[in-house]
Design a protein around this motif. Structure first.
Motif, PDB file in Angstrom:
ATOM      1  N   PRO A 293       0.809  -1.230   0.000  1.00 35.93           N
ATOM      2  CA  PRO A 293       0.000   0.000   0.000  1.00 35.93           C
ATOM      3  C   PRO A 293       0.837   1.272   0.000  1.00 35.93           C
ATOM      4  N   ASN A 294       2.113   1.177   0.371  1.00 35.42           N
ATOM      5  CA  ASN A 294       2.975   2.359   0.376  1.00 35.42           C
ATOM      6  C   ASN A 294       3.474   2.723  -1.020  1.00 35.42           C
ATOM      7  N   ASN A 295       3.333   1.823  -1.996  1.00 38.04           N
ATOM      8  CA  ASN A 295       3.769   2.123  -3.360  1.00 38.04           C
ATOM      9  C   ASN A 295       2.797   3.103  -4.012  1.00 38.04           C
ATOM     10  N   PRO A 296       3.212   3.761  -5.104  1.00 41.94           N
ATOM     11  CA  PRO A 296       2.263   4.606  -5.847  1.00 41.94           C
ATOM     12  C   PRO A 296       1.064   3.780  -6.321  1.00 41.94           C
ATOM     13  N   PRO A 297      -0.150   4.348  -6.251  1.00 37.16           N
ATOM     14  CA  PRO A 297      -1.348   3.559  -6.584  1.00 37.16           C
ATOM     15  C   PRO A 297      -1.315   2.963  -7.986  1.00 37.16           C
ATOM     16  N   GLY A 298      -0.793   3.726  -8.953  1.00 35.72           N
ATOM     17  CA  GLY A 298      -0.760   3.202 -10.318  1.00 35.72           C
ATOM     18  C   GLY A 298       0.128   1.983 -10.457  1.00 35.72           C
ATOM     19  N   ALA A 299       1.306   2.024  -9.820  1.00 37.00           N
ATOM     20  CA  ALA A 299       2.233   0.890  -9.897  1.00 37.00           C
ATOM     21  C   ALA A 299       1.645  -0.339  -9.209  1.00 37.00           C
ATOM     22  N   THR A 300       1.033  -0.121  -8.037  1.00 39.90           N
ATOM     23  CA  THR A 300       0.426  -1.247  -7.322  1.00 39.90           C
ATOM     24  C   THR A 300      -0.694  -1.864  -8.136  1.00 39.90           C
ATOM     25  N   SER A 301      -1.526  -1.034  -8.736  1.00 39.72           N
ATOM     26  CA  SER A 301      -2.662  -1.538  -9.508  1.00 39.72           C
ATOM     27  C   SER A 301      -2.198  -2.365 -10.703  1.00 39.72           C
ATOM     28  N   SER A 302      -1.174  -1.901 -11.415  1.00 36.96           N
ATOM     29  CA  SER A 302      -0.696  -2.655 -12.579  1.00 36.96           C
ATOM     30  C   SER A 302      -0.095  -3.995 -12.170  1.00 36.96           C
ATOM     31  N   CYS A 303       0.620  -4.026 -11.034  1.00 35.23           N
ATOM     32  CA  CYS A 303       1.173  -5.299 -10.548  1.00 35.23           C
ATOM     33  C   CYS A 303       0.055  -6.247 -10.125  1.00 35.23           C
ATOM     34  N   GLN A 304      -0.983  -5.721  -9.486  1.00 33.54           N
ATOM     35  CA  GLN A 304      -2.116  -6.562  -9.079  1.00 33.54           C
ATOM     36  C   GLN A 304      -2.787  -7.191 -10.295  1.00 33.54           C
ATOM     37  N   LYS A 305      -2.987  -6.406 -11.350  1.00 31.85           N
ATOM     38  CA  LYS A 305      -3.616  -6.942 -12.559  1.00 31.85           C
ATOM     39  C   LYS A 305      -2.730  -8.009 -13.202  1.00 31.85           C
ATOM     40  N   ALA A 306      -1.415  -7.751 -13.221  1.00 31.63           N
ATOM     41  CA  ALA A 306      -0.496  -8.737 -13.806  1.00 31.63           C
ATOM     42  C   ALA A 306      -0.515 -10.047 -13.019  1.00 31.63           C
ATOM     43  N   MET A 307      -0.613  -9.956 -11.693  1.00 32.71           N
ATOM     44  CA  MET A 307      -0.643 -11.174 -10.868  1.00 32.71           C
ATOM     45  C   MET A 307      -1.917 -11.975 -11.103  1.00 32.71           C
ATOM     46  N   PHE A 308      -3.011 -11.279 -11.379  1.00 30.18           N
ATOM     47  CA  PHE A 308      -4.251 -12.009 -11.678  1.00 30.18           C
ATOM     48  C   PHE A 308      -4.177 -12.646 -13.064  1.00 30.18           C
ATOM     49  N   GLN A 309      -3.632 -11.918 -14.028  1.00 28.97           N
ATOM     50  CA  GLN A 309      -3.601 -12.412 -15.406  1.00 28.97           C
ATOM     51  C   GLN A 309      -2.683 -13.612 -15.563  1.00 28.97           C
ATOM     52  N   CYS A 310      -1.578 -13.645 -14.827  1.00 26.93           N
ATOM     53  CA  CYS A 310      -0.645 -14.771 -14.962  1.00 26.93           C
ATOM     54  C   CYS A 310      -1.009 -15.949 -14.061  1.00 26.93           C
ATOM     55  N   GLY A 311      -2.035 -15.816 -13.218  1.00 25.48           N
ATOM     56  CA  GLY A 311      -2.456 -16.922 -12.361  1.00 25.48           C
ATOM     57  C   GLY A 311      -1.774 -16.977 -11.016  1.00 25.48           C
ATOM     58  N   LEU A 312      -0.994 -15.950 -10.669  1.00 24.49           N
ATOM     59  CA  LEU A 312      -0.307 -15.954  -9.378  1.00 24.49           C
ATOM     60  C   LEU A 312      -1.295 -15.851  -8.223  1.00 24.49           C
ATOM     61  N   LEU A 313      -2.312 -14.996  -8.359  1.00 26.14           N
ATOM     62  CA  LEU A 313      -3.321 -14.872  -7.294  1.00 26.14           C
ATOM     63  C   LEU A 313      -4.060 -16.198  -7.106  1.00 26.14           C
ATOM     64  N   GLN A 314      -4.379 -16.868  -8.198  1.00 23.07           N
ATOM     65  CA  GLN A 314      -5.067 -18.151  -8.094  1.00 23.07           C
ATOM     66  C   GLN A 314      -4.207 -19.164  -7.353  1.00 23.07           C
ATOM     67  N   GLN A 315      -2.891 -19.131  -7.612  1.00 21.72           N
ATOM     68  CA  GLN A 315      -1.985 -20.059  -6.938  1.00 21.72           C
ATOM     69  C   GLN A 315      -1.921 -19.763  -5.446  1.00 21.72           C
TER      70      GLN A 315
END
Length: 970
Positions: free
Chosen positions: A293-315
């Motif tokens: 949460p301390n990162n810039p909101p835009g950077a955090t949001s893009s990383c969150q989307k990437a983690m969902f798209q690659c299946g990391l969140l599912q894992q």
């Protein structure tokens, strides 16, 4: 070696040679000896003494050792001894420090010798250049020495390396070393180099560090790897933590996708080694670094989307619901999932759909909430679940609505087969465990955060307290438990339950006048709050008093004066009489002055060492900071100021309504303007189409004029050359066909003219409608007036263009009528001429014969044309056939050429084989000749070649005779 034996023997033989004298002799030998072997033996002896006599060797030998590094670069052995000696001097080895006396223990020898070494920056540059040597005995001690320097005086050494040309790049080459010990120590060196230095972190990252480190982790077995994986993960954390540039580079390089295999732990989770737990813990922390949460909101949001798209969140969710996972890994996984979904709608929606592998399947949120309200679960796990629930509801109005809806009467499962999230929260809210009360209250408060709709919906929740009694609202039940205070025995902190309920009520009532009205409707609530604030209690109760003051202040500030007995002014008078304004403000200030308030306000995660520290919630601290000032102002305001403020509010509301009205008008006018622009564009297109049609009509009229003039000329020529009645009759016979065709074309032109005039009339009517439908200039803004003026100008231009088109059409119609009159006159003249002159029978026969001649010529020409067409067709067919034959012959030639090339290659190979055979035969003859000579020398009879050849010739003659005989028989 003899020198070393003498020195060591002299050192052990008697007390006359002390250690300092021995070290001095060795240093003199290093400095003065001309033979490389003597210098090498002396440095080796210093190395053996450097561990035990660190201070003496460091003082006397450091300068000589540095000189050796500078001058003896060609000998790797002496360089290795010198580097090892310097490492022993500079590094702080605990085992050796224990053996030293107390005076040496008090001195930090490592940092002092490091300071001496780096005083000359050339020494560090020299060390970096030595690391380019591939020799193991030079590179490995060099890596260890530089690592020790960074551990002693990191910032100073980092600055020297940073300004050194290609300094960091040389160190990055260590990761590509094929020798594992150097590669692993290189990772440790880069750990010390990148610690707390953003500039070096960026350089290391852009030197392809991420790719190399991830390759090493994969080679070592991911989470099942050894301590090398741990060191690589620590280095990755150094590069990414608090470094937005590297985080963005890591994401854009698609390295997040390579993290997914780290968390494939398998179905059998029993027997986790300590190293695997450590590795997985560091991997989870690395994921959290990217979505902190301390990162810039835009950077955090893009990383969150990437983690969902690659299946990391599912894992991660799979690990979350797996069995046999160690408690600390499960806790860290929950915290990691929390930050991956925090504020990301897509990830939150996915998390809401995750089910636990139970029978029947239950939502993961429900399973986690069961752990949160279960007092037998570990404290850190309950904190992690609370954080996960808070992150799931953060900026997620859809999720908040789903949680609150599980408490509403229309959605509660009457069968009781499944437990909902809302029921679990209510159960925790009213249990006898104070920590469960606090967690449930905070979780429910997050379901209402910045969501006025759900605050109003929660007022509908009814609770059945006991059999036979009517149901009680959730708001009333919370105030009932709050008023009971310490009368109910609870396990845990005394004030934790009341603090949690007060935070829930403050969040619920803020920015919700309807909830304030419901709260004040219970006549016991205000006397209870004023009684709590007015009492003089101990330090523990001061926090409860402050929260009660905040709740009462919210009831005043957000009061809509719908209850006559509890209007704003009456409540302020009550505070002044019962408590006192100054005392009330002082009690209100107890909240922000509490020692745990500032700790909770630092970061969203509830991270507490023990349950008694769990008092404040992060989001609630923001609410206190927002409301403390406005409540203070509201308490000190007089009734007149309140009235003025209400009038100002009404004025502002009216102003807002007026502004909204004008905004809507402007929006409507913008839409109208867009429609007008579209209509103008369509009119332009139609205008262009009309212009093209007019141009075509003009060209057709011109063609008709030319044809008419041509007919006139032909008619005049016929009258001049023939001058007989038969010619006039012939012309009269040809003319009616041409005249009929011209009449048809004139009729077609008339119809086209009428069609164009009707289209022009329609466009005029449409333009008049547009002008009448435009809004008046008095009701529009300046922008809309200018836009409408611009549109009217465009319409005027269109009208002018249409007027010119009309004039062109009128001129064309006048020309058409003129042509028609001329044609009529011509027809009348020809008819009168034909009637006035009688035609004898001979002329008719002549005309008939001429007509037949012309028809015969025409038929002959047509026949000839037909024959020519057939010949052309036949020629084209022949040409096609010849072309196909040519293509086939070309392909045949290409095939033959390929076969010819292959044959030439075969002939060349056969010639080479023949040459090789001839060479072998010549060698064979030479060997046979030499063997014959040897046999002659040994005395054996040997036939000569001539004899052999004659024998061979006789055999050949016999074979020829046999062949001739066979041919004779045949």
């Amino acid at each position: 070696m003899n020198f070393l034996r003498g020195v060591m023997g002299g050192q052990s033989a008697g007390p006359q040679h002390t250690e300092a004298e021995t070290i001095q002799k060795l240093c003199d030998r290093v400095a003065s000896s001309t033979l490389l072997d003597d210098r090498r033996n002396a440095v080796r002896a210093l190395k053996s003494l450097s561990k035990k006599y660190r201070l003496e060797v460091g003082i006397q030998a450091m300068e000589h050792l540095i000189h050796v590094l500078q001058t003896d670069r060609s000998d790797s052995e002496i360089i290795g001894y010198a580097l090892d000696t310097l490492y022993n001097i500079i590094s702080n080895d605990e085992e050796e420090e224990v053996e030293e006396n107390s005076t040496r223990q008090s001195e930090d020898l490592g940092s002092q010798f490091t300071e001496i070494f780096i005083k000359q920056q050339e020494n560090v540059t020299l060390l970096l250049s030595l690391l380019e040597e591939f020799d193991f005995h030079v590179r490995w001690p060099g890596v260890k020495l530089l690592t020790s320097l960074l551990k002693q005086l990191g910032p100073q050494v980092q600055q020297i390396i940073l300004v050194s040309p290609m300094g960091v790049s040389r160190l990055m080459d260590l990761l590509a070393d094929s020798r594992e010990v150097i590669r692993n120590d290189g990772v440790l060196l880069l750990q010390a180099l990148t610690r707390s230095n953003g500039a070096i972190q960026k350089i290391v990252a852009f030197e392809n560090a991420f790719e190399r480190l991830l390759d090493i982790i994969t080679e070592e077995g991911n989470s099942d790897g050894g301590i090398v994986v741990e060191d690589c993960l620590i280095l990755l954390q150094n590069l990414l933590k608090n470094n937005n540039s590297n985080q963005n580079f890591f994401k854009e390089g698609s390295y997040i996708q390579r993290m997914k295999p780290w968390f494939e732990v398998g179905d059998e989770n029993s027997g986790w080694s300590a190293q695997k737990v450590t590795n997985l813990h560091l991997m989870l922390q690395l994921v959290r670094v990217l979505v902190s949460p301390n990162n810039p909101p835009g950077a955090t949001s893009s990383c969150q989307k990437a983690m969902f798209q690659c299946g990391l969140l599912q894992q991660l969710c799979t690990i979350l619901m797996a069995t046999g996972v160690p408690a600390d890994i499960l806790t860290e996984t929950i915290n990691t999932v929390s930050e991956v979904i925090r504020g990301c709608q897509v990830n939150q929606d996915y998390f809401a759909s995750v089910n636990a592998p139970s029978n029947p399947p239950r939502p993961a949120i429900v399973v986690l909430l069961m752990s949160m309200v279960n007092e037998r679960q570990p404290f850190v796990l309950r904190c992690a679940v609370l954080y996960c629930f808070q992150c799931f509801l953060y900026k997620n109005q859809k999720g908040q609505g789903e949680i609150v809806s599980t408490l509403l009467p229309s959605t509660i499962d009457a069968t009781g087969n499944s437990v909902s999230a809302g029921q679990l929260l209510c159960g925790g809210l009213f249990s006898t465990d104070s920590l469960s009360n606090w967690c449930a209250a905070v979780a429910l408060a997050h379901a209402l955060q910045e969501n006025a709709t759900q605050k109003e919906q929660l007022l509908r929740v009814q609770l059945a307290t006991s059999i036979g009694n009517p149901p009680v609202s959730l708001l009333q039940q919370c105030t009932n438990i709050l008023s009971q205070g310490d009368k109910i025995d609870r396990r845990g902190s005394k004030i934790q339950t009341r603090v949690g309920l007060l935070m829930l009520l403050c969040t619920w009532l803020s920015n919700c006048p309807i909830a304030v009205t419901h709260f004040l409707h219970n006549s016991a609530n205000v006397p209870f709050l004023t009684g709590q604030i007015a009492e003089n209690l101990g330090e523990e109760e001061q926090l409860v008093q402050g929260l009660c003051a905040l709740l009462l202040g919210i009831s005043i500030y957000f009061n809509d004066n719908s209850l006559e007995s509890y209007m704003k002014e009456k409540l302020k008078q009550l505070i002044e009489k019962r408590i006192g304004k100054e005392n009330f403000i002082e009690k209100l200030g107890f909240i922000s002055k509490h020692e745990l308030y500032s700790r909770a306000s630092q970061k969203p995660q509830p991270n507490f060492p023990s349950p008694e520290y769990m008092i404040f919630d992060h989001e609630f601290t923001k609410l206190v900071k927002e409301l403390e000032g406005v409540i203070t102002k509201a308490i000190y305001k007089s009734s007149e100021e309140d009235k003025q403020e209400e009038e100002v509010k009404k004025t502002l509301e009216q102003h807002d309504s007026i502004v909204t009205h004008y905004k809507n008008m402007i929006r409507e006018q913008d839409l109208q303007l867009e429609e007008l622009k579209q209509q103008i564009s369509t009119l332009k297109c139609q205008n262009e189409q009309l212009q093209t049609a007019v141009t075509q009509q003009v060209s057709q009229i011109q063609q008709h004029k030319d044809q008419y003039n041509l007919l006139k000329v032909q008619l005049g020529k016929d009258n001049q050359h023939q001058g007989s009645y038969s010619d006039g009759a012939q012309m009269n016979g040809i003319q009616p066909e041409e005249i009929g065709r011209l009449r048809e074309e004139i009729e077609e032109l008339k119809s086209n003219q009428e069609l164009l005039q009707s289209q022009l009339a329609e466009k005029d009517a449409f333009i008049e409608n547009l002008k009448s439908s435009q809004p008046s200039p008095g009701t529009n803004e300046q922008s809309s007036a200018t836009a409408s003026a611009r549109d009217s100008e465009q319409i005027e231009e269109l009208k002018q263009e249409l007027a010119t088109l009309k004039s062109q059409l009128n001129s064309q119609s006048s020309e058409i009528t003129k042509l028609q009159t001329e044609k009529q006159e011509l027809l009348q003249k020809t008819e009168a001429f034909a009637k006035s002159v009688p035609i004898p029978g001979e002329s008719e026969t002549i005309i008939a014969t001429k007509t037949t001649d012309v028809e015969g010529r025409l038929s002959a020409l047509l026949q000839e044309t037909k024959e020519l067409k057939n010949e052309i067709k036949a020629l084209s067919e022949e040409r096609t056939a010849i072309k196909e034959q040519l293509d086939s012959s070309n392909s045949t030639i290409a095939i033959l050429q390929n076969e010819k090339n292959k044959l030439e290659v075969d002939i060349t190979d056969s010639k080479k084989e023949q040459d090789d055979l001839l060479v072998l035969l010549a060698d064979q003859d030479q060997k046979i000749f030499s063997l014959k000579n040897k046999l002659k020398e040994l005395g054996h009879p040997v036939e000569e070649e001539d004899e052999l050849e004659s024998g061979d010739q006789d055999d050949e003659d016999e074979e020829d005779e046999d062949d001739s005989k066979e041919q004779g028989h045949i």
